[in-house]
Design an enzyme around this catalytic site. Structure first.
Site, PDB file in Angstrom:
ATOM      1  NE  ARG A  57       1.248   5.065   6.935  1.00  0.00           N
ATOM      2  CZ  ARG A  57       2.013   4.099   7.415  1.00  0.00           C
ATOM      3  NH1 ARG A  57       3.253   3.950   6.988  1.00  0.00           N
ATOM      4  NH2 ARG A  57       1.551   3.266   8.334  1.00  0.00           N
ATOM      5  NE  ARG A  58       0.834   0.240   8.658  1.00  0.00           N
ATOM      6  CZ  ARG A  58       0.099   0.168   9.746  1.00  0.00           C
ATOM      7  NH1 ARG A  58      -1.143  -0.335   9.674  1.00  0.00           N
ATOM      8  NH2 ARG A  58       0.558   0.584  10.909  1.00  0.00           N
ATOM      9  NE  ARG A  92     -10.922  -1.700   8.665  1.00  0.00           N
ATOM     10  CZ  ARG A  92     -12.124  -1.169   8.960  1.00  0.00           C
ATOM     11  NH1 ARG A  92     -13.021  -1.001   8.017  1.00  0.00           N
ATOM     12  NH2 ARG A  92     -12.401  -0.797  10.189  1.00  0.00           N
ATOM     13  CE  LYS A 145      -2.289   3.774  13.360  1.00  0.00           C
ATOM     14  NZ  LYS A 145      -1.410   2.755  12.760  1.00  0.00           N
ATOM     15  CG  ASP A 146      -7.295   5.792  14.470  1.00  0.00           C
ATOM     16  OD1 ASP A 146      -6.796   5.489  13.378  1.00  0.00           O
ATOM     17  OD2 ASP A 146      -7.446   4.980  15.405  1.00  0.00           O
ATOM     18  CB  CYS A 205      -8.863   7.270   4.954  1.00  0.00           C
ATOM     19  SG  CYS A 205      -8.708   7.195   6.743  1.00  0.00           S
ATOM     20  NE  ARG A 263      -5.273  -4.922  11.584  1.00  0.00           N
ATOM     21  CZ  ARG A 263      -4.918  -3.638  11.638  1.00  0.00           C
ATOM     22  NH1 ARG A 263      -4.327  -3.076  10.599  1.00  0.00           N
ATOM     23  NH2 ARG A 263      -5.142  -2.935  12.729  1.00  0.00           N
TER      24      ARG A 263
END
Length: 325
Positions: A151-152, A169, A103-104, A262, A175
């Site tokens: 997105r989240r 971040r 996904k990166d 992004c 996190r």
């Protein structure tokens, strides 16, 4: 400063007692999850090639994305921030292959590089981690949710417009700690990442894809290589997962058709079902108030065409707010 100053070698346990010139060099970021992925590729290659793991070196490369912690990546340049320095090392011949979270990886790769294969995909779902409670409904009105993902954030606001979503971040452990310490009431992480780090128990709820669609490539480990490096490509092909490659061909074509980066909340998931690949896609406004969805299927040989078709459909029909216009 030389180009090599970003690279640190992560030695295998046997390297201190036995000096073996590595025959392959894997480039990776240095986070715990990135290193898990690199070691998984190292182990798979060693088993397939019948070589000791110490003959496949792991080189830690610090990327621009690792150094930016005070703002969203969408404000700093997008997806390529987690791959540029690694791809530079690949192009310069300092490493032979690169391992990324799929996904990166940007939809357009530098000339001469390609995604040569993927490990078998893990759970694609997002996990919700709460300071208190057991699920989304347990968050009180106005609760503070931390995430760096547009997105989240957009999907959370779509489900719960009352929530306050702020930037968070850092790596997985950072996190989790911010929620545990009370800086945030909740955060969202890929369940695959938690599981790979032995932290699946930290998830209070795992969000089903029918209501919370994942990022393109979520749960997949991508392996990047020089197109012209026939030997390394052959080694990667021997460990590559066919179905993951088909699904990611559809998802990445979907993202490319939307010019995805992004900067726009985009979600997509492809699954292989026999001879068919099915794709669900979603584009949202930043605040979750507008959204456009699509779902379609095609023969597996047409996976990329399916993704492009679904992406084009959303590009042409989605409300301007859902495309960030």
């Amino acid at each position: 400063m030389s180009a090599d100053t970003n690279i640190q070698t992560s030695p295998s346990p046997a390297s201190a007692s036995k000096a073996v010139a590595p025959r392959l060099r894997i480039g990776t970021r240095g986070s715990p999850l990135a290193l898990w992925q690199a070691h998984a590729v190292q182990a798979a290659l060693a088993a397939t090639l019948g070589r000791p793991a110490e003959e496949i070196a792991i080189e830690i490369i610090r990327t621009t994305g690792d150094t930016i912690q005070d703002r969203a990546l969408s404000e700093a340049g997008g997806k390529g921030l987690f791959t540029k320095e690694i791809e530079d090392a690949l192009l310069e011949g300092r490493i032979d292959l690169a391992v990324h979270s799929a996904k990166d990886v940007a939809t357009v790769l530098p000339e001469g590089l390609h995604l040569s294969g993927y490990l078998p995909r893990a759970d694609v779902r997002d996990a919700l981690i709460l300071k208190r409670g057991a699920g989304l409904d347990d968050l009180p009105a106005g609760a503070k949710v931390g995430t760096a993902s547009l997105r989240r954030a957009a999907q959370m606001k779509r489900l719960r417009p009352d929530l306050k979503v702020e930037l968070l971040r850092g790596n997985v452990h950072t996190r989790l700690a911010r929620v545990r310490e009370g800086d945030f009431d909740a955060t969202l992480l890929a369940f695959a990442g938690l599981s790979r780090l032995g932290l699946a128990h930290e998830a209070n709820a795992v969000l089903e894809t029918r209501s919370f669609l994942p990022a393109v490539g979520q749960g997949a480990v991508a392996i990047e290589c020089r197109v012209a490096d026939a030997a390394t490509n052959a080694a990667i092909a021997a460990i590559a997962c066919r179905d993951t490659g088909i699904a990611l061909a559809a998802e990445r074509a979907f993202l490319a058709a939307l010019d995805g980066s992004c900067r726009t909340p985009i979600a997509g998931l492809a699954t292989v079902e026999g001879d068919l690949v099915r794709l669900a896609g979603l584009v949202l406004a930043l605040d979750g108030s507008d959204a456009a969805e699509t779902e379609d299927s095609a023969p597996i040989a047409e996976a990329a065409a399916l993704g492009a078709r679904c992406g084009g459909r959303l590009r042409d029909s989605a409300p301007a707010r859902a495309l960030g216009l």
